[in-house]
Design an enzyme around this catalytic site. Structure first.
Site, PDB file in Angstrom:
ATOM      1  N   HIS A 190     -17.095 -43.166  15.685  1.00 16.02           N
ATOM      2  CA  HIS A 190     -18.111 -42.176  16.088  1.00 16.02           C
ATOM      3  C   HIS A 190     -19.479 -42.728  15.695  1.00 16.02           C
ATOM      4  CE1 HIS A 190     -15.250 -38.434  15.918  1.00 16.02           C
ATOM      5  NE2 HIS A 190     -15.583 -38.661  17.171  1.00 16.02           N
ATOM      6  N   CYS A 293     -19.708 -35.764   9.131  1.00 21.26           N
ATOM      7  CA  CYS A 293     -18.630 -35.226   9.981  1.00 21.26           C
ATOM      8  C   CYS A 293     -18.385 -33.756   9.696  1.00 21.26           C
ATOM      9  CB  CYS A 293     -17.325 -35.983   9.747  1.00 21.26           C
ATOM     10  SG  CYS A 293     -17.407 -37.739  10.049  1.00 21.26           S
TER      11      CYS A 293
HETATM   12  N1  ARG Z   1      -9.816 -37.178  12.097  1.00 20.97           N
HETATM   13  C1  ARG Z   1     -11.014 -36.936  12.845  1.00 20.97           C
HETATM   14  C2  ARG Z   1     -10.967 -37.701  14.149  1.00 20.97           C
HETATM   15  O1  ARG Z   1     -10.514 -38.802  14.149  1.00 20.97           O
HETATM   16  C3  ARG Z   1     -12.229 -37.337  12.057  1.00 20.97           C
HETATM   17  C4  ARG Z   1     -13.517 -36.960  12.734  1.00 20.97           C
HETATM   18  C5  ARG Z   1     -14.723 -37.474  12.019  1.00 20.97           C
HETATM   19  N2  ARG Z   1     -15.903 -36.917  12.547  1.00 20.97           N
HETATM   20  C6  ARG Z   1     -17.073 -37.527  12.734  1.00 20.97           C
HETATM   21  N3  ARG Z   1     -18.079 -36.839  13.142  1.00 20.97           N
HETATM   22  N4  ARG Z   1     -17.210 -38.823  12.578  1.00 20.97           N
HETATM   23  O2  ARG Z   1     -11.361 -37.216  15.183  1.00 20.97           O
END
Ligand code: ARG
Length: 300
Positions: A190, A293
Site C-alpha cells: 500500500h 493503516c
Molecule cells: N491485512 C491488511 C491487508 O493486507 C493490512 C492492511 C494495511 N493497511 C494499510 N493501509 N496499509 O489488507
C-alpha cells in the site's frame, strides 16, 4: 523536545513523547480520524507477506496497543470517531483502507481480496450515517491505504492493490490532480507503507520543505524520478526504517506518530523540526499494518 513536555498524561496511557509546544516553525493542525477497535483481530488468511496464519496472535495485546494510539491522538487534541468492529472481519482495524474522504465526500473502497470485500459496504454505511456524501466505487481501490493528499494533489499507489483505473475514477470524483506511483516491493503493498505525508502543504516553499517522507526502493524507476523532481526536499528514509513500517505514520504537521523501531527516521524528523511520538503496534504488524493503516482521516 520530549523533556519540555507540558501535556498532562492520562493515567490510562503509557508514556509517549507528546508535546503540544511548537518547536521552531512547525504548526500543529487539528485532525479528525476514524478508527476501529481490533476486538476481532487475528491473522486467519494471508494477503500480504507479513501475514502468517500459522503464527499465534494476541487480540488483547492488539487492543491495548491500539488503545495507546487512540489515547495519543486524544492527548494531542485530535478528534477520533469509531466504527463498530464486525466479527469475521479481522482486518477492519485498518480503517485507512475503508475509503478516501475530502470535503465531506467519501469515495468508497472496493477491496482486491475476497476476505476484505464486505468491509467496503460497512464503511460506506458508516460514512452515510455520519453525514458524508458517499460515492460508490466502480474500480478496485483500497482507500487512503493507496491515496494520499498532499496540497491539492492526490498521490495514488498501484501495483498490488488499487488499480490504475481507480486513479482515473478518483480524479473524476474529486476533480484534483492525481499522480500515479507504482509500488514494486511486495512488503510495501500500500502507498501508506512507503510514503508519509508530514505536512499537507505542498511544495518546497512550505517551511523548509520536507513535507513528505518516502522509501525510494519501494517504487519503480519512473515513480522514483517523479518523487525526486516533485519533492526535492523530501525525507528519504533508509531501508531499515522502511522495513519496520516506519513510514506508516500519522502526522498533524508537528507531531508525527511513528514506530519506536524506526530510529533513523526518528532522528531525521527531529532534524527537520518535527516531534516524533513513539507508539508500538507490533501486534498489528502481524497483519501487515501499522499506525497509518489504523487511521483514516475524515476531511470535512
Ligand atoms: N491485512 C491488511 C491487508 O493486507 C493490512 C492492511 C494495511 N493497511 C494499510 N493501509 N496499509 O489488507
Amino acid at each position: 523536545m520530549s523533556t519540555h513536555d507540558t501535556a498532562p498524561a492520562p493515567s490510562t496511557s503509557p508514556r509517549t513523547e507528546v508535546s503540544t509546544e511548537a518547536p521552531a516553525t512547525r504548526v500543529q493542525q487539528h485532525r479528525r480520524y476514524l478508527m476501529c477497535r481490533p476486538e476481532h483481530f487475528t491473522v486467519s488468511y494471508k494477503i500480504n507477506p507479513w501475514m502468517e496464519p500459522a503464527n499465534p496472535t494476541d487480540t488483547a495485546l492488539a487492543v491495548s496497543q491500539w488503545q495507546t494510539l487512540y489515547d495519543t491522538y486524544l492527548e494531542l487534541g485530535h478528534e477520533v470517531h469509531l466504527i463498530d468492529p464486525i466479527e469475521g472481519l479481522p482486518d477492519m482495524v485498518y480503517t485507512a483502507n475503508g475509503g478516501f474522504v475530502i470535503d465531506g465526500v467519501a469515495y468508497g473502497a472496493r477491496f482486491r481480496f475476497q476476505e476484505r470485500v464486505p468491509e467496503g459496504p460497512a464503511f460506506m454505511e458508516w460514512f452515510r450515517d455520519n453525514g458524508f456524501e458517499v460515492v460508490e466505487p466502480v474500480e478496485v481501490n483500497e482507500g487512503e491505504g493507496d491515496f494520499l493528499l498532499v496540497g491539492d494533489t492526490i498521490l495514488a499507489g498501484t501495483g498490488f492493490r488499487s488499480t490504475g483505473d481507480s486513479h482515473r475514477e478518483l480524479a473524476d470524483v474529486f476533480g484534483k490532480e492525481v499522480m500515479s506511483l507504482t509500488l514494486v516491493d511486495p512488503r510495501f503493498y500500500h502507498l501508506d507503507t512507503a510514503i508519509s505525508v508530514l505536512d499537507p502543504v505542498e511544495g518546497p516553499g512550505g517551511v523548509d520543505g520536507a513535507n513528505i517522507a518516502y522509501l525510494p526502493g519501494a517504487f519503480d524507476a519512473r515513480s522514483q524520478a517523479i518523487l525526486a523532481e516533485r519533492y526535492p526536499d523530501a525525507i528519504r528514509v533508509a531501508d531499515a526504517d522502511g522495513a519496520v513500517f516506519g513510514l506508516n505514520s500519522a502526522s498533524d504537521g508537528l507531531n508525527v506518530i511513528i514506530s519506536p523501531r524506526a530510529k533513523g527516521f526518528e532522528a531525521q524528523l527531529r532534524e527537520r523540526g518535527y516531534n516524533p511520538v513513539l507508539v508500538d503496534l507490533s501486534e498489528l504488524l502481524l497483519g501487515g499494518g501499522g499506525i497509518k493503516c489504523c487511521t483514516l482521516e475524515l476531511r470535512r
